[in-house]
Design a protein around this motif. Sequence first.
Motif, PDB file in Angstrom:
ATOM      1  N   ASP A 312      40.867 -40.935 -21.384  1.00 20.46           N
ATOM      2  CA  ASP A 312      41.669 -40.020 -20.563  1.00 20.46           C
ATOM      3  C   ASP A 312      41.005 -39.780 -19.210  1.00 20.46           C
ATOM      4  N   THR A 436      41.970 -34.711 -28.603  1.00 16.84           N
ATOM      5  CA  THR A 436      42.406 -36.014 -28.079  1.00 16.84           C
ATOM      6  C   THR A 436      43.539 -36.612 -28.900  1.00 16.84           C
ATOM      7  N   LEU A 437      43.846 -36.019 -30.057  1.00 19.48           N
ATOM      8  CA  LEU A 437      44.930 -36.521 -30.908  1.00 19.48           C
ATOM      9  C   LEU A 437      46.284 -35.948 -30.504  1.00 19.48           C
ATOM     10  N   LEU A 438      46.283 -35.019 -29.540  1.00 19.07           N
ATOM     11  CA  LEU A 438      47.538 -34.421 -29.082  1.00 19.07           C
ATOM     12  C   LEU A 438      48.391 -35.448 -28.349  1.00 19.07           C
ATOM     13  N   SER A 439      49.671 -35.501 -28.662  1.00 23.67           N
ATOM     14  CA  SER A 439      50.595 -36.458 -28.026  1.00 23.67           C
ATOM     15  C   SER A 439      51.226 -35.830 -26.786  1.00 23.67           C
ATOM     16  N   GLN A 441      50.726 -35.602 -22.105  1.00 29.05           N
ATOM     17  CA  GLN A 441      50.272 -36.344 -20.940  1.00 29.05           C
ATOM     18  C   GLN A 441      48.736 -36.372 -20.879  1.00 29.05           C
ATOM     19  N   ARG A 445      46.023 -33.415 -21.667  1.00 20.95           N
ATOM     20  CA  ARG A 445      45.119 -33.574 -22.808  1.00 20.95           C
ATOM     21  C   ARG A 445      43.664 -33.471 -22.356  1.00 20.95           C
TER      22      ARG A 445
END
Length: 479
Positions: A312, A436-439, A441, A445
């Motif tokens: 990211d 970091t597993l969040l879906s 942008q 994130r």
Amino acid sequence: MTNQPPIKTKFVNGILWGIIEKFASLFTGFIITLVLARILTPADYGLVNMIYIFTVLGTVLLDGGFGQAIIQRKSLTDGDISSVFYINLAMSLIIYIVLYNCAHFIADFYSQPSLVEISRVVFITIPINALSVIQHTLLTKELKVKELTYVSILSSLISGSVGIFLAYNHYGVWALVFQSVSYQFVRSIALWRFSAWRPILQFNITFIKDIWGFSMNLLGVFTLASIFQNIYTLMIGRLYNVNEVGYYNQAFRVQSVAVAAIMSSVQRVTFPTFSKFQDNLDELRNVYKRVTIIMMSIYFPLMLCLVIIGKDLFHVLLTDKWLPSVPMFCILCVAESLFPLNNMNSAILKAVGKGREYFILNIVNYIVLSISILLTFKFSIIILLVGYAVSAFVRSLISMIVCGRVINYSLINQVADLLPIIFITSITCGVVYATTLLSIQPILRLIISVLVGTTVFIGINVVVKSKLYNEMLSLIKKR
């Protein structure tokens, strides 16, 4: 009685000003990198960094370890310092002439003809730097980090503006070349402005002979360090291609920014401060333990969290064009996670005048690194860097043992002091990984990962009342 502040106060002020400098430099560097990375190509960065090792070697050779000797000595005359200044200046001109004439060989080695003209311009930074080495050394010795902060920010702003202007006007790799030259030029002028010292027409050969042994040991170490710190760029450029050099350099650059954010604020003051306690082993050990624990408490979790958010981070800061750098960046962060230990250990050995032991330790370290290179270079860049990471942990262990013997600080006690840091880091990294597993942008994130990770890290330190928490609380109360 003197009006000079005590050593410990200077040390704290030095760190605080160093932090201010680094945050300012990071902001400046962020803007410059953000702009240049979007305009220039990996090949542009690769070309400049192929010759970086020669520039670094030239800079190391011109100083010859004399600057460190000046910091280590308690009493000096203007004649002593001027003697080193003239040696540096003479050496810089000789080195530039040699490198200028070697430009064709360098270009042939990499099979990049354009490096002839590029290298001859970049190498001008060596004599320019020689003009202000002593000024920088004296400001460092006097712990005048505020002045060094002004120098760094001014140099970065002006040279960054030069680079951006040239990049926007389609000068390509030359934007990076003149950014480097202008940085050294502005830095030298600023250092002369902030330093009151001026050379006198005197040369003290007795002083040079007196510091020769200590300086030559350090020169050997610094030369080897310069070679091995840049050997991966050299090998990647030779074995692979200019684009891979660019990707590796960007990974190294971003990782190095994280290093500088934490370590440079301390590096400038550790060696001079440790040198003040060279005759008091108990006090030296106590200062060493406190500084090392504080630095590892911040640095170790930072580097491992950067591994988790690396993708990211590159996506947001440098765009997808630079995503091939991410695996290299993550490995480098792991490899350098124990950097404060190596840095503090080196400062201790230099501070107590153990130049020979310092040299031998580094020889052993480079033997370990060389073995890792020989075992991995035939496979791939990633395997090559994994070997580097493994060797980094082995080298850290060796330095802990050697330094521990000098200050009577056993390896078992050192490891015991690090266990709480490992515990806090594990929890912090676990929470950051979950974010970091969040879906969502990547930029959102990344922001969430940073905010949550920082909150959890601070919260744990407060709850368990860690040594970092106690040191920061004590510092706030005193100020």
